[in-house]
Design a protein around this motif. Structure first.
Motif, short mmCIF file in Angstrom:
data_model
loop_
_atom_site.label_atom_id
_atom_site.label_comp_id
_atom_site.label_asym_id
_atom_site.label_seq_id
_atom_site.Cartn_x
_atom_site.Cartn_y
_atom_site.Cartn_z
N TYR A 214 0.85 -1.19 0.00
CA TYR A 214 0.00 0.00 0.00
C TYR A 214 0.89 1.24 0.00
N GLY A 215 0.52 2.24 -0.79
CA GLY A 215 1.27 3.48 -0.84
C GLY A 215 0.41 4.66 -0.44
N ALA A 216 0.98 5.56 0.37
CA ALA A 216 0.23 6.72 0.85
C ALA A 216 0.12 7.83 -0.19
N CYS A 217 0.83 7.69 -1.32
CA CYS A 217 0.72 8.65 -2.41
C CYS A 217 1.10 7.97 -3.73
N GLY A 218 0.79 8.63 -4.84
CA GLY A 218 0.91 7.99 -6.14
C GLY A 218 2.30 7.65 -6.65
N PRO A 219 3.25 8.60 -6.65
CA PRO A 219 4.57 8.32 -7.24
C PRO A 219 5.29 7.10 -6.66
N PRO A 220 5.32 6.88 -5.33
CA PRO A 220 6.00 5.69 -4.81
C PRO A 220 5.37 4.38 -5.28
N ILE A 221 4.07 4.39 -5.48
CA ILE A 221 3.40 3.18 -5.97
C ILE A 221 3.80 2.91 -7.42
N THR A 222 3.94 3.97 -8.21
CA THR A 222 4.43 3.79 -9.58
C THR A 222 5.83 3.17 -9.57
N GLY A 223 6.67 3.61 -8.64
CA GLY A 223 7.98 3.01 -8.49
C GLY A 223 7.90 1.57 -8.02
N ALA A 224 6.99 1.31 -7.09
CA ALA A 224 6.83 -0.05 -6.55
C ALA A 224 6.39 -1.02 -7.64
N LEU A 225 5.55 -0.56 -8.54
CA LEU A 225 5.09 -1.42 -9.63
C LEU A 225 6.26 -1.87 -10.52
N GLN A 226 7.25 -1.00 -10.67
CA GLN A 226 8.44 -1.37 -11.44
C GLN A 226 9.22 -2.48 -10.73
N ILE A 236 -0.89 -7.74 -4.05
CA ILE A 236 -2.00 -6.82 -4.29
C ILE A 236 -1.49 -5.40 -4.02
N VAL A 237 -1.48 -4.57 -5.05
CA VAL A 237 -0.92 -3.22 -4.93
C VAL A 237 -2.05 -2.19 -4.90
N VAL A 238 -2.06 -1.40 -3.85
CA VAL A 238 -3.11 -0.38 -3.67
C VAL A 238 -2.44 0.97 -3.40
N GLY A 239 -2.88 1.98 -4.10
CA GLY A 239 -2.30 3.31 -3.94
C GLY A 239 -3.29 4.32 -3.40
N PHE A 240 -2.82 5.57 -3.35
CA PHE A 240 -3.66 6.69 -2.90
C PHE A 240 -3.33 7.88 -3.78
N ASP A 241 -4.26 8.32 -4.54
CA ASP A 241 -4.20 9.48 -5.45
C ASP A 241 -4.90 9.19 -6.76
N ALA A 242 -4.85 7.89 -7.22
CA ALA A 242 -5.41 7.55 -8.52
C ALA A 242 -4.82 8.47 -9.59
N SER A 243 -3.49 8.57 -9.59
CA SER A 243 -2.78 9.38 -10.59
C SER A 243 -2.97 8.75 -11.97
N PRO A 244 -2.68 9.49 -13.04
CA PRO A 244 -2.82 8.91 -14.39
C PRO A 244 -2.04 7.61 -14.57
N ASP A 245 -0.83 7.52 -14.00
CA ASP A 245 -0.05 6.29 -14.10
C ASP A 245 -0.73 5.14 -13.35
N GLN A 255 -2.02 -3.09 -11.11
CA GLN A 255 -2.36 -2.50 -9.81
C GLN A 255 -3.80 -2.80 -9.52
N ALA A 256 -4.10 -3.13 -8.27
CA ALA A 256 -5.46 -3.57 -7.93
C ALA A 256 -6.41 -2.40 -7.73
N ALA A 257 -5.95 -1.34 -7.05
CA ALA A 257 -6.87 -0.26 -6.71
C ALA A 257 -6.11 0.97 -6.23
N SER A 258 -6.84 2.08 -6.15
CA SER A 258 -6.28 3.30 -5.59
C SER A 258 -7.42 4.16 -5.05
N VAL A 259 -7.11 4.97 -4.08
CA VAL A 259 -8.10 5.90 -3.53
C VAL A 259 -8.04 7.18 -4.36
N ALA A 260 -9.14 7.51 -4.99
CA ALA A 260 -9.19 8.71 -5.83
C ALA A 260 -9.48 9.94 -4.99
#
Length: 303
Positions: A214-226, A236-245, A255-260
């Motif tokens: 789980y990521g508290a913001c979008g950019p680190p989750i994008t890095g984690a996906l790599q 199961i990868v879940v983020g927070f921001d629902a950024s375009p990436d 990625q499974a989900a994100s908080v928009a």
């Protein structure tokens, strides 16, 4: 005498013109300060520019930091806006470290509206226009709890430690998750993609079978996906921001989900509130701009 009268008249006209703001005559000058140039804040700025274009009685001046931790940059922008004579500042504060500069603004009679991030305990703010981050984190935790098997483990990529909004996203996640998973790591990433990549690599090395990230913001989750892609694992990868990436990753199934969040709403409501405060109108101390869980089932409406 006629020449003298004409000279005085011309001098008077010159003075009046120099006192006129660069926007429309009589307009209220307000400032917008955002943290740094990423999609989330760009969307916010675009919404404010639309508001600015539609309101001839308002002149918005803009400033933006270089990173999510650029306290010095924001402080310099605040001080510059005080010099420019703005009547209100709407700001996404990088941290409570900018409070001293905002105190100077308030002392100068400038109204301050915080957007996206609060500075808890600071009495100088007129309003906070933001996501209820605690509620958003809890939403993510409750959703994840339904997806996890018994004995699950989770790694949490925190944002910037000490940032109230980002801390609330982690606290809310844990509250919503309950006892559904054991936390095996929770490094800070400063909401930076490279730091998220490095943290995720370390996590996956130490915990190759971690169930969720789980990521508290979008950019680190994008890095984690790599990092996840390189290992071939499928947590199961879940983020927070629902950024375009993140939206692209959810659509692709990596990625499974994100908080928009709704940055456009934050921008428009934030600047509206700042203008109202500058006019001496009563404003709400807190304005919740809402959250929603984005999954593959509903991702199309967030594209």
């Amino acid at each position: 005498m006629l020449a003298l009268a004409l000279a005085i008249a011309l001098a008077g006209c010159g003075d009046a013109k120099s006192d006129t703001p660069s926007g429309a005559a009589g307009s209220i000058k307000v400032g917008l300060i955002t943290k740094f140039p990423v999609d989330f804040y760009d969307t916010m700025v675009d919404a404010v520019k639309q508001y600015d274009a539609a309101h001839s009685d308002v002149e918005v001046v803009y400033g933006q930091g270089k990173s999510g931790t650029d306290d010095e940059g924001e402080i310099a922008i605040i001080e510059n806006m005080i010099t420019q004579g703005v009547k209100a500042i709407a700001i996404t504060p990088t941290s409570p470290n900018v409070q001293g500069a905002l105190d100077k603004a308030v002392k100068a009679g400038i109204k301050v509206v915080l957007i996206d991030n609060d500075i808890p305990g600071w009495s100088g703010k007129s309003s906070v226009v933001a996501t209820d981050n605690l509620a958003g984190g809890k939403l993510a935790g409750q959703w994840l709890a339904k997806q996890l098997p018994a004995g699950a483990t989770i790694a949490i990529l925190q944002g910037r430690l000490g940032n109230p909004s980002l801390d609330d996203r982690v606290k809310g996640l844990k509250d919503g998750l309950g006892g559904a998973a054991k936390v095996v790591a929770e490094p800070a990433t400063d909401c930076d993609e490279t730091k998220g990549l490095n943290a995720a690599q370390d996590i996956l090395t130490a915990n190759p079978d971690v169930t969720a990230i789980y990521g508290a913001c979008g950019p680190p989750i994008t890095g984690a996906l790599q990092a996840v892609k390189a290992t071939g694992k499928k947590p199961i990868v879940v983020g927070f921001d629902a950024s375009p990436d993140e939206i692209k990753a959810i659509e692709a199934g990596t990625q499974a989900a994100s908080v928009a969040q709704f940055p456009a709403k934050m921008g428009s409501l934030g600047i509206e509130t700042a203008v109202a405060a500058a006019k001496g109108q009563t404003v709400q101390p807190s304005v919740d701009t809402g959250t929603e869980m984005v999954t593959k089932d509903n991702v199309a409406k967030f594209k």
